[in-house]
Design a protein around this motif. Structure first.
Motif, PDB file in Angstrom:
ATOM      1  N   UNK A 104       0.713  -1.190  -0.081  1.00  0.00           N
ATOM      2  CA  UNK A 104       0.150   0.036   0.051  1.00  0.00           C
ATOM      3  C   UNK A 104       0.821   0.855  -0.032  1.00  0.00           C
ATOM      4  N   UNK A 105       0.378   2.511  -0.306  1.00  0.00           N
ATOM      5  CA  UNK A 105       1.221   3.698  -0.592  1.00  0.00           C
ATOM      6  C   UNK A 105       1.194   4.328   1.131  1.00  0.00           C
ATOM      7  N   UNK A 106       0.541   3.547   1.846  1.00  0.00           N
ATOM      8  CA  UNK A 106       0.753   3.913   3.426  1.00  0.00           C
ATOM      9  C   UNK A 106       1.628   2.922   3.960  1.00  0.00           C
ATOM     10  N   UNK A 107       2.530   2.362   3.262  1.00  0.00           N
ATOM     11  CA  UNK A 107       3.596   1.578   3.788  1.00  0.00           C
ATOM     12  C   UNK A 107       3.316   0.115   4.591  1.00  0.00           C
ATOM     13  N   UNK A 108       2.105  -0.269   4.123  1.00  0.00           N
ATOM     14  CA  UNK A 108       1.881  -1.701   4.726  1.00  0.00           C
ATOM     15  C   UNK A 108       2.092  -2.709   3.477  1.00  0.00           C
ATOM     16  N   UNK A 109       2.213  -3.973   4.205  1.00  0.00           N
ATOM     17  CA  UNK A 109       2.309  -5.009   3.074  1.00  0.00           C
ATOM     18  C   UNK A 109       1.212  -6.094   3.819  1.00  0.00           C
ATOM     19  N   UNK A 110       0.505  -6.535   2.596  1.00  0.00           N
ATOM     20  CA  UNK A 110      -0.810  -7.205   3.127  1.00  0.00           C
ATOM     21  C   UNK A 110      -0.682  -8.653   2.369  1.00  0.00           C
ATOM     22  N   UNK A 111      -1.006  -9.765   2.934  1.00  0.00           N
ATOM     23  CA  UNK A 111      -0.996 -10.983   2.447  1.00  0.00           C
ATOM     24  C   UNK A 111      -2.556 -11.346   2.569  1.00  0.00           C
ATOM     25  N   UNK A 112      -3.091 -11.767   1.474  1.00  0.00           N
ATOM     26  CA  UNK A 112      -4.416 -11.929   1.361  1.00  0.00           C
ATOM     27  C   UNK A 112      -4.775 -13.085   0.275  1.00  0.00           C
ATOM     28  N   UNK A 113      -6.071 -13.302  -0.039  1.00  0.00           N
ATOM     29  CA  UNK A 113      -6.485 -13.877  -1.351  1.00  0.00           C
ATOM     30  C   UNK A 113      -7.502 -13.311  -2.201  1.00  0.00           C
ATOM     31  N   UNK A 114      -7.642 -13.402  -3.363  1.00  0.00           N
ATOM     32  CA  UNK A 114      -8.323 -12.932  -4.159  1.00  0.00           C
ATOM     33  C   UNK A 114      -9.898 -13.148  -3.800  1.00  0.00           C
ATOM     34  N   UNK A 115     -10.025 -14.452  -3.533  1.00  0.00           N
ATOM     35  CA  UNK A 115     -11.269 -14.961  -3.067  1.00  0.00           C
ATOM     36  C   UNK A 115     -11.835 -14.184  -1.976  1.00  0.00           C
ATOM     37  N   UNK A 116     -10.994 -13.710  -1.089  1.00  0.00           N
ATOM     38  CA  UNK A 116     -11.625 -12.915   0.306  1.00  0.00           C
ATOM     39  C   UNK A 116     -11.372 -11.437   0.293  1.00  0.00           C
ATOM     40  N   UNK A 117     -11.046 -10.836  -0.641  1.00  0.00           N
ATOM     41  CA  UNK A 117     -10.182  -9.722  -0.941  1.00  0.00           C
ATOM     42  C   UNK A 117     -11.537  -8.668  -0.544  1.00  0.00           C
ATOM     43  N   UNK A 118     -12.508  -8.815  -1.087  1.00  0.00           N
ATOM     44  CA  UNK A 118     -13.771  -7.864  -1.288  1.00  0.00           C
ATOM     45  C   UNK A 118     -14.104  -7.905   0.506  1.00  0.00           C
ATOM     46  N   UNK A 119     -14.225  -9.064   1.054  1.00  0.00           N
ATOM     47  CA  UNK A 119     -14.766  -9.239   2.465  1.00  0.00           C
ATOM     48  C   UNK A 119     -13.879  -8.673   3.254  1.00  0.00           C
ATOM     49  N   UNK A 120     -12.444  -8.566   3.055  1.00  0.00           N
ATOM     50  CA  UNK A 120     -11.479  -7.995   3.978  1.00  0.00           C
ATOM     51  C   UNK A 120     -11.007  -6.785   3.898  1.00  0.00           C
ATOM     52  N   UNK A 121     -11.510  -5.856   2.724  1.00  0.00           N
ATOM     53  CA  UNK A 121     -11.037  -4.694   2.676  1.00  0.00           C
ATOM     54  C   UNK A 121     -11.343  -3.617   3.748  1.00  0.00           C
TER      55      UNK A 121
END
Length: 256
Positions: free
Chosen positions: A196-213
Motif C-alpha cells: 500500500x501507499x501507506x507502507x503496509x504489506x498485506x497478504x491475502x487472497x483474491x477470493x476473500x479480498x472484497x470481504x477483508x477490505x
C-alpha cells in the motif's frame, strides 16, 4: 270522398363513386409523399456522434453499430444499435439517441479502470473491472490512484478474477493499493501480496479480498505500518517489532 295519394320522394343516391375516388387519391398522395421522403436526404443519417470512449476507438464503435452516414435514418432502431455496441469488451453501457433529421448519438460508458500492468516491453496496459485488458500506452489520463500488477502470467485466470474484485472496492480504498503480486500457496492458489501507499504489506487472497477490505482499512487508519495477513485468520505485526519468521503459521496454512 276520395283522397289524393302523397307523392313519395326518391331517396338521394349516395355518391359512392366519388368517395372511393377521393380515398384512392388520398392514399396515392400519401404513397407519393412516402416515396419522396424515403428517397430524399432528410430520411438519411447525416451525422453519427460518438462520445464517452477512452479505450475504445470510435472506429470500433462505428463498426459495431453497423450504421453509417447515408443509411436510412429509420432503418435500424436505437435498441439494435445499443445491443451491437454493447458487445465490445470495454463497454459497460450504451445509450443511443436519434435526433431528427439525420443525427444519431451514441453515448458509451466503459468499465472503470481498476489497475495497470507494465509489460516486459514497457507497454502500459489498463485493466478494467470486467477483466478486460486494454492498451493504455498513449493515454494521457493515466491515474496514479490505481494499483500496478506485477509478476502475473499472461491469461492467468486469478488475475482476471482479481480485476473483478478490485472493481467492488470503493475508490478511496482502492487508491491506497500500490502494487499487487501473485503469491500462491497450496491452501490458497489465489494468494496475493499487496503493498500500500501507506507502507503496509498485506497478504491475502483474491477470493476473500472484497470481504477483508473494510477490516484492512480499519487497521491502516489506526496502526503503524506493518505486515497484515488476512486469510482464514487476520494478524498484524508492525515493522518496528522485527517480526519473527512464522514457520508454524506457514505450515498450518499449507495444510488447510
Amino acid at each position: 270522398m276520395s283522397s289524393q295519394m302523397p307523392v313519395l320522394k326518391e331517396p338521394a343516391r349516395k355518391r359512392m363513386g366519388s368517395r372511393k375516388l377521393l380515398t384512392i387519391l388520398f392514399l396515392l398522395f400519401i404513397a407519393i409523399l412516402a416515396v419522396l421522403f424515403f428517397n430524399s436526404s432528410i430520411s438519411k443519417i447525416s451525422e453519427i456522434q460518438i462520445e464517452g470512449t477512452r479505450f475504445t476507438a470510435e472506429e470500433e464503435v462505428g463498426q459495431a453499430a453497423a450504421v453509417a452516414v447515408g443509411d436510412a435514418f429509420f432503418g435500424t432502431s436505437s435498441a439494435e444499435i445499443e445491443a451491437r455496441v454493447g458487445t465490445l469488451p470495454p463497454v459497460k453501457e450504451v445509450a443511443v439517441t436519434k435526433v431528427f433529421p439525420g443525427v444519431v448519438k451514441i453515448a458509451v460508458t466503459e468499465h472503470p479502470v481498476v489497475a495497470f500492468e507494465l509489460s516486459d516491453q514497457g507497454e502500459m496496459t489498463a485493466l478494467l473491472s470486467n477483466g478486460t485488458s486494454v492498451d493504455a500506452s498513449n493515454d494521457e489520463l493515466l491515474l496514479v490512484d490505481k494499483p500496478v500488477l506485477s509478476g502475473w502470467a499472461q491469461g492467468d485466470p486469478v488475475k482476471a478474477e482479481l480485476t473483478k474484485q478490485l472493481g467492488q472496492i470503493p475508490a478511496k480504498q482502492l487508491s491506497d493499493l500500490s502494487e499487487i503480486i501473485p503469491n500462491p500457496s497450496n491452501a490458497y492458489p489465489d494468494r496475493i501480496v499487496i503493498y500500500t501507499r501507506t507502507k503496509f504489506e498485506v497478504v491475502t487472497a483474491v477470493s476473500v479480498l472484497a470481504d477483508k477490505i473494510e477490516a484492512l482499512n480499519a487497521v491502516i487508519e489506526t496502526q503503524e505500518p506493518g505486515k497484515i495477513t488476512m486469510l482464514l485468520a487476520d494478524t498484524y505485526v508492525p515493522f518496528n517489532n522485527e517480526p519473527i519468521e512464522n514457520a508454524d503459521s506457514e505450515q498450518k496454512e499449507t495444510t488447510q
